[in-house]
Design a protein around this motif. Structure first.
Motif, PDB file in Angstrom:
ATOM      1  N   UNK A   1       0.431  -1.380   0.194  1.00 15.11           N
ATOM      2  CA  UNK A   1       0.055   0.201  -0.038  1.00 15.11           C
ATOM      3  C   UNK A   1       1.188   1.462   0.033  1.00 15.11           C
ATOM      4  N   UNK A   2       1.438   1.144   0.828  1.00 12.82           N
ATOM      5  CA  UNK A   2       2.841   2.621   1.069  1.00 12.82           C
ATOM      6  C   UNK A   2       3.833   2.519  -0.170  1.00 12.82           C
ATOM      7  N   UNK A   3       4.368   1.514  -0.123  1.00 11.75           N
ATOM      8  CA  UNK A   3       5.364   1.419  -1.431  1.00 11.75           C
ATOM      9  C   UNK A   3       6.283   1.532  -0.507  1.00 11.75           C
ATOM     10  N   UNK A   4       6.620   1.226   0.592  1.00 10.53           N
ATOM     11  CA  UNK A   4       7.807   1.068   1.736  1.00 10.53           C
ATOM     12  C   UNK A   4       8.088   0.340   2.526  1.00 10.53           C
ATOM     13  N   UNK A   5       9.118   0.000   3.878  1.00  8.83           N
ATOM     14  CA  UNK A   5       9.495  -1.539   4.109  1.00  8.83           C
ATOM     15  C   UNK A   5       8.045  -1.145   5.553  1.00  8.83           C
ATOM     16  N   UNK A   6       7.328  -1.736   5.868  1.00  8.66           N
ATOM     17  CA  UNK A   6       6.478  -2.158   6.577  1.00  8.66           C
ATOM     18  C   UNK A   6       6.871  -1.517   8.060  1.00  8.66           C
ATOM     19  N   UNK A   7       5.175  -1.339   8.689  1.00  7.09           N
ATOM     20  CA  UNK A   7       5.693  -0.511  10.182  1.00  7.09           C
ATOM     21  C   UNK A   7       6.309  -1.415  11.358  1.00  7.09           C
ATOM     22  N   UNK A   8       6.374  -3.039  11.465  1.00  3.55           N
ATOM     23  CA  UNK A   8       7.569  -3.435  11.808  1.00  3.55           C
ATOM     24  C   UNK A   8       8.598  -3.693  11.590  1.00  3.55           C
ATOM     25  N   UNK A   9       8.226  -2.838  10.414  1.00  3.27           N
ATOM     26  CA  UNK A   9       9.436  -3.303   8.990  1.00  3.27           C
ATOM     27  C   UNK A   9      11.032  -2.329   9.798  1.00  3.27           C
ATOM     28  N   UNK A  10      10.107  -0.747  10.175  1.00  2.00           N
ATOM     29  CA  UNK A  10      10.666   0.449  10.321  1.00  2.00           C
ATOM     30  C   UNK A  10      11.437   0.018  12.114  1.00  2.00           C
ATOM     31  N   UNK A  11      10.208  -0.609  12.886  1.00  3.18           N
ATOM     32  CA  UNK A  11      11.077  -0.590  13.907  1.00  3.18           C
ATOM     33  C   UNK A  11      12.022  -1.218  14.369  1.00  3.18           C
ATOM     34  N   UNK A  12      12.186  -2.410  13.721  1.00  2.00           N
ATOM     35  CA  UNK A  12      13.650  -3.054  13.321  1.00  2.00           C
ATOM     36  C   UNK A  12      14.263  -2.115  13.072  1.00  2.00           C
TER      37      UNK A  12
END
Length: 77
Positions: free
Chosen positions: A49-60
């Motif tokens: 949807x966002x074309x970017x890393x997911x929220x969990x990925x951002x945290x990691x």
């Protein structure tokens, strides 16, 4: 280095150990920290949807950055 409870929780999800504090993680060897960064990297996924890393990925990714800065400050990078 200060890690939030959520960040420690994510580290514990990918690790065989159960860390209780930032200090216990900060005391790990360079090899152990690099292993954690590799394991955390496995949490990074793609959000179509966002074309970017997911929220969990951002945290990691944020945790990985903190761990690498720790190694740099210790003169190990």
């Amino acid at each position: 280095m200060i890690l939030s409870e959520r960040e420690i929780e994510l580290i514990n999800k990918v690790s065989k150990c159960n860390y209780k504090s930032s200090d216990s993680i900060a005391k790990l060897s360079k090899t152990e920290i690099l292993k954690l960064t590799d394991l955390l990297g496995n949490l990074i996924g793609f959000d179509v949807v966002t074309g970017d890393i997911d929220d969990l990925g951002r945290e990691a990714d944020s945790i990985i950055s903190k761990l690498l800065v720790l190694l740099e400050r210790r003169g190990e990078m």
